[in-house]
Enzyme design. Structure first.
Site, mmCIF file in Angstrom:
data_model
loop_
_atom_site.group_PDB
_atom_site.id
_atom_site.type_symbol
_atom_site.label_atom_id
_atom_site.label_comp_id
_atom_site.label_asym_id
_atom_site.label_seq_id
_atom_site.Cartn_x
_atom_site.Cartn_y
_atom_site.Cartn_z
ATOM 1 N N GLU A 130 -4.784 13.210 33.919
ATOM 2 C CA GLU A 130 -3.614 14.034 34.256
ATOM 3 C C GLU A 130 -2.873 14.497 33.002
ATOM 4 O O GLU A 130 -2.374 15.623 32.945
ATOM 5 C CB GLU A 130 -2.692 13.293 35.232
ATOM 6 C CG GLU A 130 -1.674 12.324 34.645
ATOM 7 C CD GLU A 130 -2.264 11.117 33.954
ATOM 8 O OE1 GLU A 130 -3.447 10.838 34.163
ATOM 9 O OE2 GLU A 130 -1.536 10.454 33.191
ATOM 10 N N ASP A 131 -2.859 13.669 31.964
ATOM 11 C CA ASP A 131 -2.150 14.069 30.743
ATOM 12 C C ASP A 131 -2.879 15.211 30.031
ATOM 13 O O ASP A 131 -2.248 16.103 29.457
ATOM 14 C CB ASP A 131 -1.925 12.869 29.810
ATOM 15 C CG ASP A 131 -3.165 12.013 29.629
ATOM 16 O OD1 ASP A 131 -4.187 12.292 30.285
ATOM 17 O OD2 ASP A 131 -3.119 11.067 28.829
ATOM 18 N N HIS B 149 -1.023 -5.109 28.647
ATOM 19 C CA HIS B 149 -1.344 -5.296 30.075
ATOM 20 C C HIS B 149 -2.792 -4.929 30.331
ATOM 21 O O HIS B 149 -3.415 -4.247 29.529
ATOM 22 C CB HIS B 149 -0.432 -4.400 30.939
ATOM 23 C CG HIS B 149 -0.681 -2.932 30.744
ATOM 24 N ND1 HIS B 149 -1.639 -2.244 31.441
ATOM 25 C CD2 HIS B 149 -0.111 -2.024 29.909
ATOM 26 C CE1 HIS B 149 -1.631 -0.967 31.049
ATOM 27 N NE2 HIS B 149 -0.722 -0.812 30.114
ATOM 28 N N ASP C 37 5.858 1.077 30.231
ATOM 29 C CA ASP C 37 5.522 0.007 29.283
ATOM 30 C C ASP C 37 5.639 0.410 27.826
ATOM 31 O O ASP C 37 5.166 -0.307 26.946
ATOM 32 C CB ASP C 37 4.110 -0.509 29.585
ATOM 33 C CG ASP C 37 3.085 0.615 29.633
ATOM 34 O OD1 ASP C 37 3.377 1.711 29.132
ATOM 35 O OD2 ASP C 37 1.994 0.395 30.181
ATOM 36 N N ARG D 186 -5.615 -3.244 33.262
ATOM 37 C CA ARG D 186 -5.537 -2.138 34.231
ATOM 38 C C ARG D 186 -5.072 -2.685 35.579
ATOM 39 O O ARG D 186 -5.492 -3.771 35.998
ATOM 40 C CB ARG D 186 -6.902 -1.467 34.355
ATOM 41 C CG ARG D 186 -6.846 -0.292 35.317
ATOM 42 C CD ARG D 186 -7.878 0.759 35.026
ATOM 43 N NE ARG D 186 -7.783 1.257 33.659
ATOM 44 C CZ ARG D 186 -8.828 1.695 32.977
ATOM 45 N NH1 ARG D 186 -10.008 1.715 33.521
ATOM 46 N NH2 ARG D 186 -8.678 2.137 31.745
ATOM 47 N N ASP E 97 6.388 6.503 30.485
ATOM 48 C CA ASP E 97 5.653 5.342 31.003
ATOM 49 C C ASP E 97 6.548 4.106 30.935
ATOM 50 O O ASP E 97 7.359 3.968 30.011
ATOM 51 C CB ASP E 97 4.381 5.094 30.179
ATOM 52 C CG ASP E 97 3.220 5.954 30.667
ATOM 53 O OD1 ASP E 97 3.429 6.793 31.560
ATOM 54 O OD2 ASP E 97 2.106 5.779 30.136
ATOM 55 N N MET F 182 3.542 -0.754 23.080
ATOM 56 C CA MET F 182 3.200 -0.860 24.498
ATOM 57 C C MET F 182 3.144 -2.339 24.888
ATOM 58 O O MET F 182 2.515 -3.134 24.198
ATOM 59 C CB MET F 182 1.873 -0.192 24.824
ATOM 60 C CG MET F 182 1.689 -0.037 26.325
ATOM 61 S SD MET F 182 0.213 0.850 26.816
ATOM 62 C CE MET F 182 -0.929 -0.504 26.818
ATOM 63 N N TRP G 164 -6.499 6.293 37.223
ATOM 64 C CA TRP G 164 -6.183 6.347 35.797
ATOM 65 C C TRP G 164 -6.953 7.466 35.076
ATOM 66 O O TRP G 164 -8.160 7.580 35.194
ATOM 67 C CB TRP G 164 -6.501 4.995 35.143
ATOM 68 C CG TRP G 164 -6.132 4.996 33.693
ATOM 69 C CD1 TRP G 164 -4.933 4.664 33.156
ATOM 70 C CD2 TRP G 164 -6.979 5.381 32.613
ATOM 71 N NE1 TRP G 164 -4.970 4.831 31.796
ATOM 72 C CE2 TRP G 164 -6.221 5.264 31.434
ATOM 73 C CE3 TRP G 164 -8.305 5.828 32.538
ATOM 74 C CZ2 TRP G 164 -6.745 5.570 30.183
ATOM 75 C CZ3 TRP G 164 -8.816 6.136 31.295
ATOM 76 C CH2 TRP G 164 -8.040 6.001 30.129
#
Ligand code: UDH
Ligand code: MN
Length: 353
Positions: A256-257, A286, A192, A288, A190, A283, A253
């Site tokens: 998928e993981d 942030h 971030d 969404r 990722d 992280m 979002w």
């Protein structure tokens, strides 16, 4: 004596309570962290004493007389441990370039005094997060150089405004990274998440897919749930192909993981995890993103991974490559990945059951 105690109701209550607490702890923190805590098998890192991420890099100044003859040692001798990371002003590309003079176009690097023992491709799914990308590059390049890896960084950029699809972008990154080079290890990263310790090695475990971001600050440095596989992970090309890559069908979002974790299990592999004391990541805060709204369809998809994983993945990957450029600090791959199919109607939804 013990029997007499067991008969006392408050003793039984205490016993049940303590067992419940143990199960809860096990679930929240992960077994490895508990065993670590109990047996102290890993060094206790002191994260209040941190080092500049550019420490020791002058060791890489190439000596024009020197001839590389040997492989780099298994464990780099110049690692420093916990790193100072702050998210203030975004470092400019120029500054990052100046501080990483031996990174070649495309974000490639090879150690100067020895042959890199490990070949690692870092693949980053991206759209509209330029400042996060610059911050990550500022911290990641020196860390990977200190680990004495032969590495390159690939950024897979989703063009257009259609719903974001992280897993599909990662599939594309793997295909494109392997098209021009051989890699021992693919790191799915990722944009971030910044690693806090350079002993967290960006190399693969040859027998099992590795989850690297086991302790993220946003989850209070513990796992959010036992099977969590999001953030940063490392797989060999063989492992990646064995699970048919990642799903292409998760738009927006979430989910998928978990699908990836299921594929690993369904294909007969299991997950290894960087110990929590080492797999620490910050992280960049942030909200969404627009175009990456929560995927409300994910639970239906997840119910069917067992049936879909062999057909949905690398063997069903379609996209249009718009450009591939070697910028000073990374290889940029821009792709049109199409858009999410229309939401399932009531009728088609019933087909799942
Ligand atoms: N990503 C992009 N652009 C996007 C969306 C996602 O580059 O528009 C990539 C990026 O690499 C990111 C990854 O996909 O790190 C995962 O997306 P995410 O960072 O949005 O996921 P995370 O679970 O955030 O971190 C969920 C939203 C949190 C809102 C919290 C409000 N306080
Ligand atoms: Mn994030």
């Amino acid at each position: 004596m013990l029997l007499a105690r067991i008969e006392k109701p408050y003793f039984l209550l205490c016993l049940v309570f303590s067992q419940l607490m143990f199960v809860l702890l096990f679930y929240r923190r992960g077994a490895s962290s508990i065993f670590q805590g109990i047996f102290g098998s890993n060094p206790a890192w002191d994260y209040s004493r941190t080092h500049d991420v550019y420490t020791n890099l002058s060791f890489f100044t190439p000596d024009p007389e020197a001839v590389r003859t040997l492989y780099c040692p298994v464990r780099s001798p110049i690692l420093v441990g916990p790193l100072s990371i702050t998210f203030g002003r975004t470092p400019s590309l120029k500054k990052i370039q100046l501080r990483n003079r031996y990174v070649k176009p495309g974000g490639y690097f090879s150690p100067k005094h020895c042959y890199g023992r490990y070949r690692t491709a870092v693949i980053i799914p991206h759209r509209n997060r330029e400042s996060h990308l610059q911050t990550l590059l500022y911290y990641l390049h020196p860390l990977l150089q200190r680990q004495q890896l032969h590495y390159a960084i690939f950024v897979v950029h989703q063009a257009g405004n259609a719903t974001f699809n992280r897993a599909k972008l990662l599939n594309i990154g793997v295909r494109e990274a392997l098209r021009y080079d051989t890699w021992d290890c693919l790191i799915l990263h990722d944009v971030d998440l910044v690693p806090e310790n350079d002993y967290n090695l960006y190399v693969c475990d040859t027998s099992r897919p590795k989850h690297m971001s086991s302790a993220m600050d946003k989850f209070q440095y513990s796992l959010p749930y036992w099977a969590y596989f999001g953030g940063v992970s490392a797989v060999t090309p063989d492992q990646f192909m064995k699970i048919n890559g990642f799903p292409n069908t998760y738009w927006g979002w979430g989910g998928e993981d978990d699908d990836i974790a299921d594929r690993i299990r369904l294909s007969g592999l299991s997950i290894t995890r960087t110990p929590l004391s080492l797999g620490r990541y910050k992280m960049i805060p942030h909200d969404r993103d627009n175009g990456n709204e929560e995927n409300l369809h994910r639970y239906n998809l997840l119910k069917n991974t067992r049936k879909t994983w062999k057909e949905d993945g690398m063997n069903s990957l379609h996209f249009t490559l718009l450009s591939r450029e070697q910028t000073a600090l990374y290889t940029n791959i821009t792709v049109d990945i199409g858009e999410a199919p229309p939401a399932p109607t009531e009728d088609s939804r019933w087909k799942f059951f």
